[in-house]
Design an enzyme around this catalytic site. Sequence first.
Site, short mmCIF file in Angstrom:
data_model
loop_
_atom_site.label_atom_id
_atom_site.label_comp_id
_atom_site.label_asym_id
_atom_site.label_seq_id
_atom_site.Cartn_x
_atom_site.Cartn_y
_atom_site.Cartn_z
N LYS A 22 -4.95 34.81 51.05
CA LYS A 22 -6.14 34.54 51.99
C LYS A 22 -6.12 34.36 53.31
O LYS A 22 -6.85 34.73 54.00
CB LYS A 22 -6.61 33.02 51.18
CG LYS A 22 -7.80 32.36 52.12
CD LYS A 22 -7.94 30.84 51.54
CE LYS A 22 -7.12 29.84 51.90
NZ LYS A 22 -7.38 29.29 53.38
N ASN A 23 -4.94 33.57 53.70
CA ASN A 23 -4.86 33.33 55.07
C ASN A 23 -4.28 34.69 55.88
O ASN A 23 -4.15 34.59 57.17
CB ASN A 23 -3.82 32.38 55.29
CG ASN A 23 -4.48 31.03 54.97
OD1 ASN A 23 -5.62 30.86 54.84
ND2 ASN A 23 -3.79 29.93 54.79
N ARG A 92 -12.55 26.89 58.43
CA ARG A 92 -11.83 26.86 59.62
C ARG A 92 -11.89 28.27 60.24
O ARG A 92 -11.66 28.39 61.45
CB ARG A 92 -10.31 26.49 59.26
CG ARG A 92 -9.36 26.42 60.21
CD ARG A 92 -9.60 25.52 61.31
NE ARG A 92 -8.70 25.13 62.50
CZ ARG A 92 -8.52 24.33 63.39
NH1 ARG A 92 -9.65 23.62 63.53
NH2 ARG A 92 -7.87 24.59 64.41
N CYS A 116 -11.09 22.53 55.10
CA CYS A 116 -10.59 21.46 54.13
C CYS A 116 -10.48 20.34 55.01
O CYS A 116 -10.04 20.25 56.38
CB CYS A 116 -9.29 21.82 53.82
SG CYS A 116 -9.41 22.65 52.10
N ARG A 121 -7.81 18.54 63.23
CA ARG A 121 -8.00 20.16 63.17
C ARG A 121 -8.76 20.50 64.33
O ARG A 121 -9.62 21.21 64.42
CB ARG A 121 -8.48 20.62 61.99
CG ARG A 121 -7.96 20.38 60.77
CD ARG A 121 -8.28 21.12 59.45
NE ARG A 121 -7.46 22.63 59.49
CZ ARG A 121 -7.70 23.32 58.44
NH1 ARG A 121 -8.34 23.15 57.52
NH2 ARG A 121 -6.94 24.50 58.65
N ASP A 307 1.23 23.98 53.15
CA ASP A 307 0.20 24.35 51.88
C ASP A 307 0.92 24.18 50.56
O ASP A 307 0.37 24.20 49.58
CB ASP A 307 -0.25 25.76 52.07
CG ASP A 307 -1.14 25.83 53.52
OD1 ASP A 307 -1.34 24.89 53.94
OD2 ASP A 307 -1.41 27.26 53.66
N ILE A 329 2.19 18.52 59.42
CA ILE A 329 1.53 19.40 60.24
C ILE A 329 0.08 18.73 60.17
O ILE A 329 -0.56 18.81 61.19
CB ILE A 329 1.48 20.76 59.41
CG1 ILE A 329 2.78 21.38 59.33
CG2 ILE A 329 0.56 21.62 59.99
CD1 ILE A 329 3.44 21.69 60.49
N ARG A 399 -11.77 28.22 46.92
CA ARG A 399 -11.63 28.80 48.20
C ARG A 399 -10.27 29.63 48.53
O ARG A 399 -10.61 30.60 49.43
CB ARG A 399 -11.43 27.61 49.44
CG ARG A 399 -12.56 26.58 49.51
CD ARG A 399 -12.01 25.44 50.24
NE ARG A 399 -11.84 25.89 51.46
CZ ARG A 399 -12.76 25.38 52.41
NH1 ARG A 399 -13.38 24.32 52.37
NH2 ARG A 399 -12.63 25.68 53.61
N1 EPU Z 1 -4.06 22.10 66.08
C1 EPU Z 1 -4.82 21.52 66.93
N2 EPU Z 1 -5.28 22.12 68.13
C2 EPU Z 1 -5.46 23.33 67.95
C3 EPU Z 1 -4.94 24.10 66.79
C4 EPU Z 1 -4.30 23.24 65.96
O1 EPU Z 1 -4.43 20.13 67.29
O2 EPU Z 1 -6.26 23.98 68.87
C5 EPU Z 1 -3.39 21.40 64.88
C6 EPU Z 1 -3.97 21.28 63.85
O3 EPU Z 1 -4.90 20.19 63.85
C7 EPU Z 1 -2.70 21.08 62.90
C8 EPU Z 1 -1.62 21.96 63.42
O4 EPU Z 1 -2.12 21.99 64.98
O5 EPU Z 1 -2.46 19.68 62.79
C9 EPU Z 1 -1.60 22.97 62.76
O6 EPU Z 1 -2.55 23.88 62.82
P1 EPU Z 1 -2.82 25.46 62.85
O7 EPU Z 1 -3.86 25.88 63.80
O8 EPU Z 1 -1.47 26.01 62.87
O9 EPU Z 1 -3.23 25.79 61.46
P2 EPU Z 1 -4.81 26.68 61.15
O10 EPU Z 1 -4.83 27.93 61.81
O11 EPU Z 1 -5.95 25.70 61.22
C10 EPU Z 1 -3.74 27.87 59.21
C11 EPU Z 1 -4.18 28.25 57.49
C12 EPU Z 1 -3.73 26.61 57.08
C13 EPU Z 1 -2.33 26.23 56.98
C14 EPU Z 1 -1.85 26.21 58.66
C15 EPU Z 1 -0.63 25.96 58.86
C16 EPU Z 1 -5.71 29.80 57.81
C17 EPU Z 1 -7.42 30.14 57.77
N3 EPU Z 1 -5.36 28.49 57.55
O12 EPU Z 1 -4.50 26.87 59.56
O13 EPU Z 1 -4.06 26.87 55.46
O14 EPU Z 1 -2.06 25.25 56.57
O15 EPU Z 1 -2.30 27.26 59.32
O16 EPU Z 1 0.48 27.15 58.31
O17 EPU Z 1 -4.86 30.58 58.09
C18 EPU Z 1 -4.64 26.35 53.54
O18 EPU Z 1 -4.89 27.49 53.09
O19 EPU Z 1 -5.08 25.65 52.64
C19 EPU Z 1 -4.67 26.00 54.86
C20 EPU Z 1 -5.07 24.90 55.21
#
Ligand code: EPU
Length: 419
Positions: A22-23, A92, A116, A121, A307, A329, A399
């Site tokens: 998915k990601n 997201r 989620c 985030r 995850d 995280i 999802r």
């Molecule tokens: N963060 C910030 N500011 C930003 C971006 C991130 O504070 O501008 C913080 C987030 O709040 C979090 C941390 O940094 O505490 C990591 O966030 P990241 O941006 O790495 O995660 P993401 O891109 O929002 C993706 C996956 C998530 C997975 C994370 C970490 C997708 C669609 N989602 O999220 O997947 O947990 O990377 O590996 O790719 C899931 O599949 O259940 C899921 C949540």
Amino acid sequence: MADYIIKGGKKLEGEIVIDSAKNAILPILAGSILCKGVVKIKRCPKYTDVVKMCDILKFLGSKITHKSSTLVVDNSNLSFKFLPNALTKDIRASIFTLGPLLTRFKKAKLSYPGGCSIGVRGVSTHLTNLEKLGVRFIERHGYIYGEYEKSITQKIYLDIPSVGATENIMMFMASNKGRYEIHNPAKEPEIVDLANFLNKMGAKITGAGEDVIYIDGVESFSPVTYTPIPDRIEAGTMLIAGVITKGDITLKNVESSHIASLIDILTQSGADITVNAKDRKLTLKSGGELSAFGKIETLPYPFFPTDLQSPMGTLASVTKGVTIIKENIFECRFRYVPELIKMGAKIKVNNNVAVFQGQSKLYGAEVYATDLRGGVALVLAGLTAEGYTTLHDVEHIERGYYKLERLLARLGADIKRVK
Ligand code: EPU
């Protein structure tokens, strides 16, 4: 909302094929905006997050069909539009469209992303770095409006190795003239996969998965057919499902190196796992009791993934001894714990640390999925619990797991989805 009814106690046995990630699919769909032609994504399940991402693309003018698991996206005729809250509030990944839209239309307007509820985030890493690249943003009334004029800097140093921000910035750089570098990028396999996808379309990206990503921006992209990487989180979840039911299972279409941190932890605790990297297969043989896992902490790749924290929490709940899990995280990823406690688990949470006192048994109960991975942790609990578990709100799980009940039933689980 739909429920799963699970009768616990069945040993999982047999073979299943893991779906594409998915990601990986979600940023690839955002990246498809860069191509004024057809992008075909093979082995693409209808995860509801993918369906919602397709709704965003359709709103912009994409023609999308989904035939025998190939998603065909024709982005020949997209137009600039404001992405309203109704389209962005549930995923997201809607923020991943920002970089590609800024390239295609030189401007983008979208409501804040949802997803989620596992933490704050924020999107500051996405926005501040795009700003450094020459985008001017206005944030008002719940939306983000950006306009791109020309690049100011070509070297970006990320404050945190955010997966989404790395993807957004990489797509933006790949499609704008210049020689760029991303320092402190995320190194998750999905980043490498997105780079491979973009390169197949004509981008010039090297170093994805390493300390610095180098990008030579190009101005046009060719149609492409692409197969995303296998879903490492689904593979990890099914492996834990096998371990928790003392099962004998084989997982096909698995990139074992992507879940090496999990395999290590399970093997060190006594699980009998054989990796066949060449054939992308992984086999678990039922064995004796596992010992507790000691201390696990979630960290960016290649360390233990956030995850899989909740599935691991369920396993720790039924593994003799004390396991301590630290979540680094996301702030709110222990929301499954109160539900697991209803099933007999002994867990204490203090901020981002949970202490699991392994029990010999869990007991079926009526519980609620609060988010995707927390929800699947409760499915695993139901598989091992004595008696029946009713898990409400399984849409959260859908999802990112496609027809999970069918996949588990194929391995012999007693699980039904009811509305
Ligand atoms: N963060 C910030 N500011 C930003 C971006 C991130 O504070 O501008 C913080 C987030 O709040 C979090 C941390 O940094 O505490 C990591 O966030 P990241 O941006 O790495 O995660 P993401 O891109 O929002 C993706 C996956 C998530 C997975 C994370 C970490 C997708 C669609 N989602 O999220 O997947 O947990 O990377 O590996 O790719 C899931 O599949 O259940 C899921 C949540």
